[in-house]
Design a protein around this motif. Structure first.
Motif, PDB file in Angstrom:
ATOM      1  N   SER A  51      29.753  49.169 -54.579  1.00  0.00           N
ATOM      2  CA  SER A  51      28.417  48.688 -54.230  1.00  0.00           C
ATOM      3  C   SER A  51      28.198  48.590 -52.726  1.00  0.00           C
ATOM      4  CB  SER A  51      28.169  47.330 -54.892  1.00  0.00           C
ATOM      5  OG  SER A  51      29.153  46.390 -54.479  1.00  0.00           O
ATOM      6  N   ARG A  52      29.142  47.938 -51.999  1.00  0.00           N
ATOM      7  CA  ARG A  52      28.938  47.777 -50.544  1.00  0.00           C
ATOM      8  C   ARG A  52      29.068  49.097 -49.779  1.00  0.00           C
ATOM      9  NH1 ARG A  52      32.114  42.306 -48.903  1.00  0.00           N
ATOM     10  NH2 ARG A  52      33.604  43.091 -50.433  1.00  0.00           N
ATOM     11  N   PHE A  88      26.845  53.057 -62.000  1.00  0.00           N
ATOM     12  CA  PHE A  88      25.577  52.393 -61.675  1.00  0.00           C
ATOM     13  C   PHE A  88      24.511  52.634 -62.749  1.00  0.00           C
ATOM     14  CE2 PHE A  88      27.218  52.437 -57.237  1.00  0.00           C
ATOM     15  CZ  PHE A  88      27.074  51.081 -56.978  1.00  0.00           C
ATOM     16  N   LEU A 100      20.707  48.140 -54.945  1.00  0.00           N
ATOM     17  CA  LEU A 100      20.765  49.599 -55.128  1.00  0.00           C
ATOM     18  C   LEU A 100      19.938  50.042 -56.329  1.00  0.00           C
ATOM     19  CD1 LEU A 100      24.564  50.127 -54.421  1.00  0.00           C
ATOM     20  CD2 LEU A 100      22.700  51.102 -53.079  1.00  0.00           C
ATOM     21  N   CYS A 144      25.093  40.211 -63.284  1.00  0.00           N
ATOM     22  CA  CYS A 144      24.882  40.412 -61.846  1.00  0.00           C
ATOM     23  C   CYS A 144      23.768  39.506 -61.321  1.00  0.00           C
ATOM     24  CB  CYS A 144      24.531  41.863 -61.563  1.00  0.00           C
ATOM     25  SG  CYS A 144      25.887  43.019 -61.862  1.00  0.00           S
ATOM     26  N   SER A 149      30.654  56.672 -59.292  1.00  0.00           N
ATOM     27  CA  SER A 149      29.558  55.742 -59.001  1.00  0.00           C
ATOM     28  C   SER A 149      28.304  56.103 -59.780  1.00  0.00           C
ATOM     29  CB  SER A 149      29.242  55.749 -57.501  1.00  0.00           C
ATOM     30  OG  SER A 149      30.349  55.319 -56.763  1.00  0.00           O
ATOM     31  N   ALA A 170      24.541  43.408 -54.206  1.00  0.00           N
ATOM     32  CA  ALA A 170      24.416  44.782 -53.692  1.00  0.00           C
ATOM     33  C   ALA A 170      24.073  45.757 -54.819  1.00  0.00           C
ATOM     34  CB  ALA A 170      25.723  45.194 -53.005  1.00  0.00           C
ATOM     35  N   ILE A 171      24.675  45.541 -56.003  1.00  0.00           N
ATOM     36  CA  ILE A 171      24.368  46.397 -57.163  1.00  0.00           C
ATOM     37  C   ILE A 171      22.885  46.323 -57.500  1.00  0.00           C
ATOM     38  CG2 ILE A 171      24.710  46.651 -59.660  1.00  0.00           C
ATOM     39  CD1 ILE A 171      27.625  45.801 -59.213  1.00  0.00           C
ATOM     40  N   THR A 188      28.912  41.576 -53.982  1.00  0.00           N
ATOM     41  CA  THR A 188      28.932  42.891 -54.628  1.00  0.00           C
ATOM     42  C   THR A 188      27.875  42.992 -55.730  1.00  0.00           C
ATOM     43  OG1 THR A 188      30.689  42.077 -56.088  1.00  0.00           O
ATOM     44  CG2 THR A 188      31.363  43.323 -54.129  1.00  0.00           C
ATOM     45  N   ASP A 189      27.685  41.903 -56.478  1.00  0.00           N
ATOM     46  CA  ASP A 189      26.686  41.919 -57.556  1.00  0.00           C
ATOM     47  C   ASP A 189      25.275  41.992 -56.992  1.00  0.00           C
ATOM     48  OD1 ASP A 189      28.744  41.818 -59.330  1.00  0.00           O
ATOM     49  OD2 ASP A 189      28.502  39.705 -59.859  1.00  0.00           O
ATOM     50  N   ALA A 214      31.388  49.686 -60.382  1.00  0.00           N
ATOM     51  CA  ALA A 214      30.156  49.514 -59.598  1.00  0.00           C
ATOM     52  C   ALA A 214      30.345  48.455 -58.512  1.00  0.00           C
ATOM     53  CB  ALA A 214      29.009  49.125 -60.528  1.00  0.00           C
ATOM     54  N   ARG A 215      31.070  47.388 -58.824  1.00  0.00           N
ATOM     55  CA  ARG A 215      31.325  46.358 -57.805  1.00  0.00           C
ATOM     56  C   ARG A 215      32.143  46.901 -56.640  1.00  0.00           C
ATOM     57  NH1 ARG A 215      32.730  41.463 -62.083  1.00  0.00           N
ATOM     58  NH2 ARG A 215      30.630  40.536 -62.123  1.00  0.00           N
TER      59      ARG A 215
END
Length: 458
Positions: free
Chosen positions: A154-155, A51, A76, A62, A47, A72-73, A69-70, A150-151
């Motif tokens: 992400s969550r 990331f 973050l 994204c 990760s 969430a990226i 998921t995008d 990353a996807r």
């Protein structure tokens, strides 16, 4: 349980190893936990790469996407310091857990009487497993599939970041505090040099103290100047090949007037020693068959380009060697620097009875006009005209001589008579050859100089 083949297999294994079925179940559970922890370590390490290595194009994907998921990226990455703190915290917690559980398992199997070799064995085994399976493999995979990795993370990472927010915040806060302290100390050191120079200008205004003021400036800036800034460049070095005949060597020393000559083998990048002129005095009656190479002092002092001259000065003192070969990052010869060059940064130019007036690097025509040899180091150039070196920092690039500065300003090889200005200086090329600029006329516009210096002081 009799009809279950898996249970029957474990019972058979337990019977063969003479281990209680209940204990074997505990070992099995601990092994599963270790595998899950190692997998978690791998995902967390991956990760970090995924990331923080996303390209601008992937980030735009994204932003335009409606996937959870995008989004969430992006959430973050809005606070990268907190994300990094969370990843580091999780990675260390998981790795510590792996070490603790694996050590406990070994104690259970081998007994607590053998603690010494257990600790050594587990440390080696677990370190190898964490490095290979928990660091190397996941980072290689994540680097090849950054957005996809990353996807997937992400969550889970968003949930963990929220859960560990107080601890991650504390870690991020400590990191910010240390970073601010280091920047503050660095800035304080930089400002202190500037303040000393400014205070020196204020307190030594009378013309009678020009020489003293220049010496004090040299002392203040002594630790800020590099060997590259004061060296004699490779093109201007006087050096000789090992294959040079003896009589030619004597002639070279007589004509150059130097007391020390670098000696190289094949190319100037391979300087093998220094020949002292005084060592030839006892052998002047010999002919060309004399092997003068036995007089060479081997293993010359090699000085990195960006070594500060206060450190060079200490090196000269400790080794009792007063000439060093300046080398670049690849070990090639950039030039040479002498003890005299270093001392001149404090006391100004040192001329003795052997110095040739024709080799003078500048000629002052009047208060505002000079003729300079283009090979003069920028440090000396600014000192001669009384200009702060910082005024030309924005255009000098990697150049260390006046000729190099002019190439940056012209962005080509100029011809004789071409002119260029960079306030408060106006340059006119007086002499060039096919490969470099030789002589330059410089005019100083004092009103602009005062304006620029006052802006710099502000």
């Amino acid at each position: 349980m009799d009809g279950d083949p898996v249970s029957a297999s474990f019972l058979l294994l337990a019977a063969l190893l003479q281990i209680d079925w209940a204990i074997l179940q505990v070992y099995l559970l601990e092994s599963i936990i270790l595998i899950l922890l190692l997998f978690s370590s791998a995902m967390i390490s991956g990760s970090e790469v995924a990331f923080f290595s996303l390209t601008q194009k992937e980030l735009e994907i994204c932003k335009d996407s409606t996937k959870v998921t995008d989004k969430a990226i992006l959430r973050l990455l809005d606070n990268q310091k907190m994300l990094l703190a969370t990843i580091l915290l999780l990675n260390n917690l998981v790795n510590v857990a792996i070490v603790v559980i694996s050590t406990y398992m070994m104690w259970q199997i081998a007994g607590k009487d053998n603690q010494g070799w257990i600790v050594v064995f587990v440390t080696m085994l677990v370190t190898a497993a964490i490095v290979f399976f928990g660091e190397v493999i996941p980072k290689v995979v994540a680097r090849q599939r950054m957005l996809s990795f990353a996807r997937k993370m992400s969550r889970p990472m968003l949930f963990l970041a929220s859960s560990l927010r107080p601890f991650a915040w504390l870690l991020a806060f400590l990191g910010d505090y240390l970073e601010r302290r280091l920047k503050k100390n660095k800035q304080r050191a930089r400002i202190s040099v500037e303040d000393l120079n400014q205070a020196l200008e204020i307190t030594t205004q009378d013309e009678a103290s020009d020489e003293a003021r220049n010496i004090l400036k040299g002392v203040i800036n002594f630790g800020q100047i590099t060997a590259k800034q004061i060296m004699t460049s490779r093109m201007d070095m006087t050096a000789a090949s090992l294959k040079t005949p003896y009589l030619e060597m004597v002639k070279l020393i007589r004509e150059s007037g130097y007391s020390r000559i670098p000696i190289y083998e094949d190319t100037l990048d391979n300087v093998v020693g220094i020949l002292y002129a005084k060592d030839l005095l006892l052998h002047l009656e010999h002919d060309n068959h004399f092997d003068w190479t036995k007089l060479i002092k081997p293993n010359p002092l090699r000085i990195p380009e960006y070594k500060k001259i206060n450190e060079v000065f200490k090196q000269f003192q400790s080794t009792h060697i007063h000439l060093g070969i300046v080398v670049d990052e690849y070990g090639g010869t950039s030039g040479l620097v002498t003890l005299e060059d270093v001392i001149e940064e404090i006391v100004g130019d040192i001329n003795d009875e052997f110095d040739d007036e024709e080799e003078k690097l500048f000629n002052r025509i009047n208060e505002t006009n000079y003729i300079f040899e283009a090979k003069i180091p920028l440090n000396d150039f600014c000192r001669v005209i009384g200009l702060d070196l910082s005024l030309i920092e924005s255009v000098r690039g990697e150049s260390e001589t006046l000729g190099g500065l002019l190439l940056e300003l012209f962005e080509k090889m100029p011809i004789k008579g071409e002119q260029v200005s960079f306030a408060p200086l106006h340059f006119v090329v007086e002499s060039v050859d096919k490969t470099r600029i030789r002589r330059v006329r410089v005019r100083i516009e004092h009103q602009k100089a005062e304006k620029y210096q006052s802006q710099d002081a502000e």
